[in-house]
Scaffold this motif. Sequence first.
Motif, mmCIF file in Angstrom:
data_model
loop_
_atom_site.group_PDB
_atom_site.id
_atom_site.type_symbol
_atom_site.label_atom_id
_atom_site.label_comp_id
_atom_site.label_asym_id
_atom_site.label_seq_id
_atom_site.Cartn_x
_atom_site.Cartn_y
_atom_site.Cartn_z
ATOM 1 N N PHE A 67 -9.993 29.918 32.962
ATOM 2 C CA PHE A 67 -10.007 31.126 33.793
ATOM 3 C C PHE A 67 -10.354 30.818 35.247
ATOM 4 O O PHE A 67 -9.923 31.526 36.161
ATOM 5 C CB PHE A 67 -11.021 32.123 33.209
ATOM 6 N N THR A 68 -11.118 29.757 35.486
ATOM 7 C CA THR A 68 -11.597 29.466 36.839
ATOM 8 C C THR A 68 -10.976 28.214 37.449
ATOM 9 O O THR A 68 -11.455 27.723 38.474
ATOM 10 C CB THR A 68 -13.132 29.319 36.842
ATOM 11 N N LEU A 69 -9.932 27.685 36.844
ATOM 12 C CA LEU A 69 -9.280 26.506 37.406
ATOM 13 C C LEU A 69 -8.618 26.831 38.744
ATOM 14 O O LEU A 69 -8.031 27.901 38.921
ATOM 15 C CB LEU A 69 -8.216 25.970 36.442
ATOM 16 N N SER A 70 -8.717 25.881 39.672
ATOM 17 C CA SER A 70 -8.042 26.042 40.957
ATOM 18 C C SER A 70 -6.557 25.726 40.781
ATOM 19 O O SER A 70 -6.174 24.938 39.928
ATOM 20 C CB SER A 70 -8.645 25.088 41.988
ATOM 21 N N THR A 71 -5.745 26.341 41.595
ATOM 22 C CA THR A 71 -4.306 26.052 41.559
ATOM 23 C C THR A 71 -4.025 24.742 42.300
ATOM 24 O O THR A 71 -4.720 24.438 43.273
ATOM 25 C CB THR A 71 -3.515 27.193 42.212
ATOM 26 N N PRO A 72 -3.045 23.959 41.871
ATOM 27 C CA PRO A 72 -2.232 24.170 40.666
ATOM 28 C C PRO A 72 -3.019 23.832 39.395
ATOM 29 O O PRO A 72 -3.750 22.851 39.365
ATOM 30 C CB PRO A 72 -1.067 23.199 40.853
ATOM 31 N N THR A 73 -2.840 24.654 38.390
ATOM 32 C CA THR A 73 -3.620 24.496 37.160
ATOM 33 C C THR A 73 -2.963 23.561 36.151
ATOM 34 O O THR A 73 -3.643 23.026 35.277
ATOM 35 C CB THR A 73 -3.820 25.865 36.479
ATOM 36 N N LYS A 74 -1.654 23.357 36.289
ATOM 37 C CA LYS A 74 -0.928 22.604 35.259
ATOM 38 C C LYS A 74 -1.466 21.200 35.019
ATOM 39 O O LYS A 74 -1.649 20.796 33.857
ATOM 40 C CB LYS A 74 0.555 22.552 35.605
ATOM 41 N N PRO A 75 -1.740 20.388 36.071
ATOM 42 C CA PRO A 75 -2.243 19.024 35.810
ATOM 43 C C PRO A 75 -3.559 19.019 35.032
ATOM 44 O O PRO A 75 -3.722 18.224 34.099
ATOM 45 C CB PRO A 75 -2.424 18.439 37.218
ATOM 46 N N THR A 76 -4.483 19.907 35.413
ATOM 47 C CA THR A 76 -5.780 19.939 34.730
ATOM 48 C C THR A 76 -5.639 20.460 33.308
ATOM 49 O O THR A 76 -6.278 19.944 32.387
ATOM 50 C CB THR A 76 -6.787 20.817 35.506
ATOM 51 N N LEU A 77 -4.806 21.476 33.117
ATOM 52 C CA LEU A 77 -4.564 21.985 31.770
ATOM 53 C C LEU A 77 -3.946 20.898 30.887
ATOM 54 O O LEU A 77 -4.325 20.760 29.722
ATOM 55 C CB LEU A 77 -3.633 23.206 31.820
ATOM 56 N N THR A 78 -3.012 20.162 31.457
ATOM 57 C CA THR A 78 -2.384 19.065 30.712
ATOM 58 C C THR A 78 -3.433 18.030 30.308
ATOM 59 O O THR A 78 -3.430 17.532 29.175
ATOM 60 C CB THR A 78 -1.282 18.396 31.553
ATOM 61 N N PHE A 79 -4.344 17.719 31.239
ATOM 62 C CA PHE A 79 -5.393 16.746 30.928
ATOM 63 C C PHE A 79 -6.334 17.285 29.851
ATOM 64 O O PHE A 79 -6.762 16.533 28.961
ATOM 65 C CB PHE A 79 -6.200 16.378 32.169
ATOM 66 N N LEU A 80 -6.681 18.564 29.919
ATOM 67 C CA LEU A 80 -7.549 19.159 28.906
ATOM 68 C C LEU A 80 -6.914 19.040 27.519
ATOM 69 O O LEU A 80 -7.580 18.686 26.542
ATOM 70 C CB LEU A 80 -7.833 20.629 29.233
#
Length: 226
Positions: A67-80
């Motif tokens: 919910f609080t990820l900075s944009t762009p969120t895709k790289p961090t979501l992919t890492f998670l």
Amino acid sequence: MIHCYTPLKEELFKDTMNSKKKEKLVIGVLGIIYLVGFFGSIMQDYRSLFLSLTPLILILSFCAIVFTLSTPTKPTLTFLLFSGLVGFIVELIGVNTGLLFGNYQYEANLGLKMAGVPVIIAINWAIVTIGAAHCSALLSTNKIIRIIIAAFLMLLFDFILEPVAIKSGFWNWEGGLIPVYNYICWFCIGLFLQIIYFSKIKHDSNKVIIALFLYMTVFFICLNLF
């Protein structure tokens, strides 16, 4: 030209303020959740109930990060997702072969299992990995040092967690002893994940992730005292 840029600046300022308010709100809510969870866990009459809520708390914690990820969120979501998958796979290997961590088995308090491993454990690995990364970034600007610190923070977290997990019926070790090999594996896997994170992800400090990692660490430290 001044009139053209002023609305844009005002909009960016509003977005920043809204983001900070969102962070403070989420940090406050997480603090309440873990505080209530702590007192519920040490009260004998409610202990079983709160232990059964552990998967839900981990899911809410993960949602707070997303919910609080900075944009762009895709790289961090992919890492998670990647770190969660790695964590789940190494747990599968550990539980079913003993080749990683040692000889241990999960019990019922972490919910639904696949091949002996609770599904929720993937979320735990993802949270701990990114939490350690963000905390290590506060301590050094050097990438290599950050990686090493983050791996040690993951190891420290497991060291704090283990006694509580055994006492809470999350998992148990053959012979009742936690092998040193478990901690060696934790550090090596943590080091691998942190190398990936700091090599592939553009780090953007997130106060919610930092606060969550600290909440979880203090939570288990306090439970070790009771």
